[in-house]
Design a protein around this motif. Structure first.
Motif, PDB file in Angstrom:
ATOM      1  N   ARG A  71       0.855  -1.192   0.000  1.00 17.50           N
ATOM      2  CA  ARG A  71       0.000   0.000   0.000  1.00 17.50           C
ATOM      3  C   ARG A  71       0.887   1.237   0.000  1.00 17.50           C
ATOM      4  O   ARG A  71       1.741   1.402   0.867  1.00 17.50           O
ATOM      5  CB  ARG A  71      -0.924   0.027   1.215  1.00 17.50           C
ATOM      6  CG  ARG A  71      -1.813   1.270   1.307  1.00 17.50           C
ATOM      7  CD  ARG A  71      -2.718   1.186   2.532  1.00 17.50           C
ATOM      8  NE  ARG A  71      -3.561   2.356   2.656  1.00 17.50           N
ATOM      9  CZ  ARG A  71      -3.225   3.464   3.327  1.00 17.50           C
ATOM     10  NH1 ARG A  71      -2.039   3.522   3.938  1.00 17.50           N
ATOM     11  NH2 ARG A  71      -4.052   4.487   3.397  1.00 17.50           N
TER      12      ARG A  71
ATOM     13  N   THR B 251       0.991   5.570  -0.297  1.00 18.14           N
ATOM     14  CA  THR B 251       0.251   6.828  -0.246  1.00 18.14           C
ATOM     15  C   THR B 251       1.177   7.938  -0.742  1.00 18.14           C
ATOM     16  O   THR B 251       2.390   7.895  -0.546  1.00 18.14           O
ATOM     17  CB  THR B 251      -0.241   7.166   1.174  1.00 18.14           C
ATOM     18  OG1 THR B 251       0.879   7.205   2.075  1.00 18.14           O
ATOM     19  CG2 THR B 251      -1.230   6.127   1.675  1.00 18.14           C
TER      20      THR B 251
ATOM     21  N   ASP C 275      -3.257   9.639  -4.645  1.00 21.25           N
ATOM     22  CA  ASP C 275      -3.526   9.688  -3.215  1.00 21.25           C
ATOM     23  C   ASP C 275      -3.197   8.355  -2.541  1.00 21.25           C
ATOM     24  O   ASP C 275      -2.561   8.317  -1.489  1.00 21.25           O
ATOM     25  CB  ASP C 275      -4.997  10.051  -2.994  1.00 21.25           C
ATOM     26  CG  ASP C 275      -5.271  10.479  -1.568  1.00 21.25           C
ATOM     27  OD1 ASP C 275      -4.519  11.325  -1.055  1.00 21.25           O
ATOM     28  OD2 ASP C 275      -6.223   9.965  -0.954  1.00 21.25           O
ATOM     29  N   GLU C 276      -3.636   7.273  -3.159  1.00 18.13           N
ATOM     30  CA  GLU C 276      -3.406   5.951  -2.568  1.00 18.13           C
ATOM     31  C   GLU C 276      -3.340   4.905  -3.670  1.00 18.13           C
ATOM     32  O   GLU C 276      -4.081   4.966  -4.651  1.00 18.13           O
ATOM     33  CB  GLU C 276      -4.547   5.606  -1.603  1.00 18.13           C
ATOM     34  CG  GLU C 276      -4.415   4.276  -0.911  1.00 18.13           C
ATOM     35  CD  GLU C 276      -5.564   4.005   0.056  1.00 18.13           C
ATOM     36  OE1 GLU C 276      -6.093   2.886   0.032  1.00 18.13           O
ATOM     37  OE2 GLU C 276      -5.923   4.920   0.824  1.00 18.13           O
TER      38      GLU C 276
END
Length: 230
Positions: A71, A73, A87-88
């Motif tokens: 993940r 960001t 953003d992500e």
């Protein structure tokens, strides 16, 4: 009977220690991998790595993992020569190989999604316009044009599509003309745009784009994806 009980207790304790050691090693490797992964032009603002499978040490000995979830960001890539912030980004990596420093070097395959906030999409558009969610999978794009010394502001519902596997295209479905010659062309010059996404890891490509309430969601897939920084 007592001896059997002691053997079972020792086995449980040793098993717990081995599991604990395996998890400690996995946590260390996840931290090292997070430090060594780069996506886009600069390092992400933060990276979280989750190595799947047990035992970890057996996989690490072979310098490969079956599955790793990552993940990111604050990823920065380029779109039509302009920086755009993702953003992500969430990705699942398969058949992962390691660097000598236990970082992630490459993945045999990968799939995931990237979220671009609408203000970031507007900034990347290069247009003097605002972008928001328009409902029903559409974008609402608002821009102003100068006519006869005054500014006319128009909002249009736009469809977002993916072109050639790397370009995000935004086109107004309809522009209110109000009988003013040339108005539609002027409004479209503010609201319509194409932006080619560059800077994703080698081997990754875009496969789908969708407008949602929380932002523009882009689906990505890849084969033989390079992820090591440097």
């Amino acid at each position: 009977m007592r001896a059997l009980r002691m053997v079972l207790i020792v086995a449980v304790v040793l098993g717990g220690l081995l599991v604990g050691a395996d998890r400690v090693a996995a946590s260390y490797a996840e931290s090292e991998a997070a430090d060594g992964v780069r996506v886009g032009a600069v390092r992400p603002e933060s990276t979280d790595v989750d190595i799947k499978g047990f035992p970890f040490l057996t996989q690490a000995a072979g310098r490969s993992f079956d599955e790793v979830a990552v993940r990111f960001t604050g990823v920065q890539v380029m779109a039509g020569g302009r920086p755009v912030r993702i953003d992500e980004m969430n990705a699942t990596l398969h058949d992962v190989t390691l660097t000598d420093a236990y970082g992630i070097e490459r993945a045999g395959s990968a799939d995931g999604t990237a979220l671009i906030a609408y203000p970031d999409l507007a900034a990347a558009s290069g247009r003097d316009a605002k972008v928001a969610y328009g409902g029903d999978g559409k974008l609402k794009v608002t821009g102003g044009v100068r006519i006869l010394g005054r500014t006319l502001t128009r909002s249009v519902l736009s469809t977002v599509t993916l072109v050639n596997g790397d370009t995000i295209r935004v086109r107004a479905d309809e522009v209110p003309g109000e009988g003013i010659p040339g108005l539609e062309g002027m409004v479209r010059s503010r609201t319509d745009f194409d932006r080619r996404i560059e800077g994703l890891p080698k081997g990754m490509r875009l496969t789908k784009v969708e407008a949602r309430e929380n932002g523009l969601v882009v689906t990505v897939t890849g084969r033989d994806v390079a992820l090591a920084a440097g």
